[in-house]
Design a protein around this motif. Structure first.
Motif, PDB file in Angstrom:
ATOM      1  N   PHE B  31       0.839  -1.202   0.000  1.00 53.52           N
ATOM      2  CA  PHE B  31       0.000   0.000   0.000  1.00 53.52           C
ATOM      3  C   PHE B  31       0.878   1.257   0.000  1.00 53.52           C
ATOM      4  O   PHE B  31       0.633   2.198  -0.768  1.00 53.52           O
ATOM      5  CB  PHE B  31      -0.908  -0.039   1.229  1.00 53.52           C
ATOM      6  CG  PHE B  31      -1.635   1.251   1.504  1.00 53.52           C
ATOM      7  CD1 PHE B  31      -2.352   1.900   0.506  1.00 53.52           C
ATOM      8  CD2 PHE B  31      -1.616   1.794   2.777  1.00 53.52           C
ATOM      9  CE1 PHE B  31      -3.030   3.073   0.779  1.00 53.52           C
ATOM     10  CE2 PHE B  31      -2.293   2.968   3.051  1.00 53.52           C
ATOM     11  CZ  PHE B  31      -2.997   3.613   2.048  1.00 53.52           C
ATOM     12  N   VAL B  32       1.907   1.242   0.835  1.00 54.88           N
ATOM     13  CA  VAL B  32       2.829   2.380   0.858  1.00 54.88           C
ATOM     14  C   VAL B  32       3.428   2.566  -0.533  1.00 54.88           C
ATOM     15  O   VAL B  32       3.504   3.667  -1.071  1.00 54.88           O
ATOM     16  CB  VAL B  32       3.957   2.154   1.888  1.00 54.88           C
ATOM     17  CG1 VAL B  32       4.944   3.307   1.843  1.00 54.88           C
ATOM     18  CG2 VAL B  32       3.376   1.991   3.270  1.00 54.88           C
ATOM     19  N   PHE B  33       3.796   1.444  -1.109  1.00 56.60           N
ATOM     20  CA  PHE B  33       4.297   1.426  -2.476  1.00 56.60           C
ATOM     21  C   PHE B  33       3.259   2.031  -3.415  1.00 56.60           C
ATOM     22  O   PHE B  33       3.559   2.877  -4.261  1.00 56.60           O
ATOM     23  CB  PHE B  33       4.596  -0.032  -2.837  1.00 56.60           C
ATOM     24  CG  PHE B  33       5.276  -0.205  -4.146  1.00 56.60           C
ATOM     25  CD1 PHE B  33       6.283   0.651  -4.555  1.00 56.60           C
ATOM     26  CD2 PHE B  33       4.924  -1.256  -4.973  1.00 56.60           C
ATOM     27  CE1 PHE B  33       6.909   0.473  -5.758  1.00 56.60           C
ATOM     28  CE2 PHE B  33       5.550  -1.441  -6.175  1.00 56.60           C
ATOM     29  CZ  PHE B  33       6.538  -0.572  -6.573  1.00 56.60           C
ATOM     30  N   GLY B  34       1.994   1.630  -3.193  1.00 60.64           N
ATOM     31  CA  GLY B  34       0.896   2.111  -4.035  1.00 60.64           C
ATOM     32  C   GLY B  34       0.700   3.613  -3.912  1.00 60.64           C
ATOM     33  O   GLY B  34       0.439   4.296  -4.914  1.00 60.64           O
ATOM     34  N   ALA B 233      -3.670  -4.110  -0.980  1.00 55.67           N
ATOM     35  CA  ALA B 233      -2.998  -2.827  -1.220  1.00 55.67           C
ATOM     36  C   ALA B 233      -3.787  -1.980  -2.222  1.00 55.67           C
ATOM     37  O   ALA B 233      -3.947  -0.772  -2.044  1.00 55.67           O
ATOM     38  CB  ALA B 233      -1.584  -3.065  -1.739  1.00 55.67           C
ATOM     39  N   LEU B 234      -4.329  -2.650  -3.243  1.00 54.17           N
ATOM     40  CA  LEU B 234      -5.098  -1.926  -4.247  1.00 54.17           C
ATOM     41  C   LEU B 234      -6.346  -1.318  -3.607  1.00 54.17           C
ATOM     42  O   LEU B 234      -6.682  -0.150  -3.845  1.00 54.17           O
ATOM     43  CB  LEU B 234      -5.496  -2.881  -5.384  1.00 54.17           C
ATOM     44  CG  LEU B 234      -6.177  -2.255  -6.580  1.00 54.17           C
ATOM     45  CD1 LEU B 234      -5.252  -1.257  -7.244  1.00 54.17           C
ATOM     46  CD2 LEU B 234      -6.624  -3.323  -7.573  1.00 54.17           C
ATOM     47  N   ILE B 261      -1.029  -4.713 -13.083  1.00 55.49           N
ATOM     48  CA  ILE B 261       0.414  -4.923 -12.978  1.00 55.49           C
ATOM     49  C   ILE B 261       0.834  -4.904 -11.505  1.00 55.49           C
ATOM     50  O   ILE B 261       1.637  -5.725 -11.060  1.00 55.49           O
ATOM     51  CB  ILE B 261       1.175  -3.824 -13.765  1.00 55.49           C
ATOM     52  CG1 ILE B 261       1.012  -4.074 -15.267  1.00 55.49           C
ATOM     53  CG2 ILE B 261       2.660  -3.819 -13.401  1.00 55.49           C
ATOM     54  CD1 ILE B 261       1.571  -2.965 -16.136  1.00 55.49           C
ATOM     55  N   GLY B 262       0.241  -3.982 -10.724  1.00 52.85           N
ATOM     56  CA  GLY B 262       0.557  -3.896  -9.300  1.00 52.85           C
ATOM     57  C   GLY B 262       0.234  -5.188  -8.564  1.00 52.85           C
ATOM     58  O   GLY B 262       1.056  -5.700  -7.800  1.00 52.85           O
ATOM     59  N   VAL B 263      -0.956  -5.723  -8.821  1.00 54.17           N
ATOM     60  CA  VAL B 263      -1.363  -6.948  -8.125  1.00 54.17           C
ATOM     61  C   VAL B 263      -0.475  -8.116  -8.547  1.00 54.17           C
ATOM     62  O   VAL B 263      -0.011  -8.904  -7.711  1.00 54.17           O
ATOM     63  CB  VAL B 263      -2.850  -7.257  -8.404  1.00 54.17           C
ATOM     64  CG1 VAL B 263      -3.237  -8.608  -7.828  1.00 54.17           C
ATOM     65  CG2 VAL B 263      -3.732  -6.166  -7.808  1.00 54.17           C
ATOM     66  N   VAL B 264      -0.208  -8.210  -9.849  1.00 52.51           N
ATOM     67  CA  VAL B 264       0.670  -9.286 -10.341  1.00 52.51           C
ATOM     68  C   VAL B 264       2.068  -9.142  -9.737  1.00 52.51           C
ATOM     69  O   VAL B 264       2.696 -10.130  -9.342  1.00 52.51           O
ATOM     70  CB  VAL B 264       0.751  -9.270 -11.887  1.00 52.51           C
ATOM     71  CG1 VAL B 264       1.848 -10.193 -12.382  1.00 52.51           C
ATOM     72  CG2 VAL B 264      -0.589  -9.687 -12.474  1.00 52.51           C
ATOM     73  N   ALA B 265       2.534  -7.876  -9.623  1.00 51.24           N
ATOM     74  CA  ALA B 265       3.842  -7.653  -9.006  1.00 51.24           C
ATOM     75  C   ALA B 265       3.838  -8.168  -7.569  1.00 51.24           C
ATOM     76  O   ALA B 265       4.807  -8.784  -7.120  1.00 51.24           O
ATOM     77  CB  ALA B 265       4.198  -6.171  -9.038  1.00 51.24           C
TER      78      ALA B 265
END
Ligand SMILES: Nc1ncnc2c1ncn2[C@@H]1O[C@H](COP(=O)(O)OP(=O)(O)OP(=O)(O)O)[C@@H](O)[C@H]1O
Ligand SMILES: [Mg+2]
Lengths: 231, 285
Positions: B31-34, B233-234, B261-265
């Motif tokens: 999430f922080v990344f997000g 996180a999304l 892409i975020g979720v796959v990552a």
């Protein structure tokens, strides 16, 4: 089928657990490895199922030259062996039946064949009636029967048993020993490590190998001409 | 395969609290990344809208024959960097000046001769809107004999570049840090799972299960936890974005592709974490 040629296993701290040991166990044999505690019995068995490797010499098992064997090939060898321990090594959260089925599941047997094969071996070891019981609901002798069933279910060429009766009382010991003889009578070789000399004496026809401090000090078939056999 | 999925499901059922906890922790670190991703997306968008105005203007010498200009315009439009070339005639330049520079309207009104030169206004394609490419295009324009002078906002094109670099560097550093956190968290939960199942693993080995077979359930577990963490996180990012959007300023969210892409990552991080951990800890059981 199992052939040790000049096998030494050195441990850096404790020295040689096995010293220049040579012996040959043939197909369908019943063989004992005896010797005092620390003589190297378990080490010899571990070299056979490749839990350990010799520092010198060669161990051949069922056509596999184990010295040059890649780690990826070990599972193929182990599927031809059945292994039984003093402490049974059953999974506590699985029933007798599930413990035996586990072997077939994790070695990729077809699902439909698993049930019948499990029941066949449980019947063979005399536990068909207790298939649904958990290890804690079984006596020591019965638990060892489950372990033997698990070892047999993949139709091994040899059953390796490391003091299989070490934790059992006299009655259960006799039962397990009889079971191993029955298994041998139906064609499976049995190699048993034990220091129970009464048991050894009760089967004078068996192949007997005695270890002392890692050396083979007696081999009842040692002087027979070593015949090469096809695996 | 069936069995692998069953084993994975079993791992979740055996330790539901631990699984939920690790998924949540991974979710929060992603999430922080997000959040940084959202900031980056919005900065990139802002930069993009500024960069759209990156324009190279080539002023033309008076009296250049119109056929020469037409040919040259076609040449310039064929530059790989160039999106569009607009030929602004002297008259058009004057009209534009009158319209845009109202303060000087009087001056432009009273002119006898038009002092403004004609020009080619050259727009670049998005990937080429940086200082190096702009300068390169300017150099090539300057080489035309009829070009008097070439102007572009060298200054702010370079500033734009620097802004991009900084945003990229901060984003990569933060991304790497939290990716590492996610890998470590997954690695730790997989380590616990391996230790918890050490007896089973030992027996699997003994009866001749292959290494791949032993590893697979753990890898799937890591992958699934990473994917679920990514979804958490999304969700958190969407919530945070909705709040900011309502209370502070209009901003944009990830495109569906970016979100995917975020979720796959997240899943890949989970896979990496469990692969590293499983390799190390299987050897010790
Ligand atoms: N992993 C090891 N590291 C160091 N030394 C070892 C290891 N395994 C066995 N040994 C040594 O090798 C020797 C033989 O051990 P082994 O377990 O083969 O004996 P054993 O005949 O099976 O004894 P027991 O009857 O007590 O089971 C012992 O002296 C032991 O200390
Ligand atoms: Mg021993």
């Amino acid at each position: 089928m199992i052939k040790f040629t000049g096998v030494t296993r050195d441990y850096p701290k404790t020295g040689a657990a096995l010293k220049n040991a040579s012996f040959h166990i043939k197909k369908g044999e019943f063989a004992f490895i005896t010797g005092h505690s620390g003589a190297g019995k378990s080490t010899a068995l571990r070299l056979i199922y490749l839990a350990d490797r010799p520092t010198e010499g060669e161990v051949r098992v069922s056509g596999f030259a184990t010295a040059r064997m890649a780690a990826g090939d070990i599972p193929r060898l182990r599927r031809r062996l059945g292994i039984v321990f003093q402490d049974f090594q059953l999974l506590e959260d699985r029933t007798a039946e599930e413990n035996v089925a586990f072997t077939l599941e994790v070695t990729g047997a077809r699902r439909t064949t698993i049930g019948p094969r499990v029941m066949r071996v449980l019947t063979q070891v005399g536990l068909a009636g207790k298939a649904g019981q958990y290890p804690r609901e079984l006596s020591g002798g019965e638990q060892q029967r489950v372990a033997i069933a698990r070892a047999l279910v993949n139709d091994p060429v040899v059953l390796l048993a490391d003091e299989p009766t070490g934790n059992l009382d006299e009655r259960a010991t006799r039962g397990i020993f009889q079971l191993l003889r029955d298994i041998n009578a139906s064609g499976t070789a049995v190699l048993m490590a034990t220091h129970d000399l009464d048991m050894v004496r009760s089967l004078p026809s068996a192949h007997l190998i005695e270890l002392q401090g890692g050396e083979v000090v007696y081999d009842s078939e040692g002087d027979a001409p070593a015949m090469e056999e096809t695996p | 395969m069936n069995l692998v999925l069953r084993e994975t499901a079993l791992a979740f059922r055996r330790a539901p609290l631990l699984s939920a906890l690790s998924i949540t922790t991974i979710g929060f670190s992603l999430f922080v990344f997000g959040l940084f991703g959202l900031v980056a997306v919005n900065i990139e968008r802002a930069i993009g809208s500024v960069a759209e105005r990156v324009e190279v203007v080539a002023y033309l010498k008076r009296g250049t024959p119109i056929e020469t200009l037409a040919l040259a315009q076609a040449d310039i439009e064929a530059f790989p960097e160039v999106a569009r070339v607009e030929h602004v005639t002297e008259a058009q330049a004057l009209a534009r000046a009158r319209r845009d520079l109202t303060e000087f309207q009087d001056i432009f009104q009273d002119l006898e001769v038009n002092p403004l030169p004609a020009s080619f206004d050259v727009r670049l394609k998005p990937p080429f809107r940086d200082a190096a490419h702009v300068a390169e295009v300017a150099r090539r324009l300057q080489a035309f004999a009829f070009v008097d002078d070439v102007r572009y906002g060298q200054d702010w094109v370079e500033k734009l570049d620097r802004l991009r670099d900084i945003a990229g560097a901060v984003g990569s550093a933060v991304g790497a840090a939290f990716a590492l956190v996610a890998i470590i968290i997954i690695g730790t939960t997989i380590r616990m799972a391996v230790l918890q199942r050490s007896r089973e693993i030992a027996i699997m080995r003994l009866v001749g299960a292959t290494d791949t077979f032993i590893r697979l359930p753990f890898l799937v577990e890591g992958l699934v936890k990473g994917l679920l963490g990514g979804l958490v996180a999304l969700g958190l990012s969407a919530g945070a974005w909705a709040l900011v959007n309502q209370a502070l300023l209009r901003s944009s969210f990830f495109t569906p592709a970016q979100a995917a892409i975020g979720v796959v990552a997240g899943g890949l991080l989970g896979l990496a974490g469990s692969a590293l951990s499983v390799g190390r800890h299987l050897r010790s059981v």
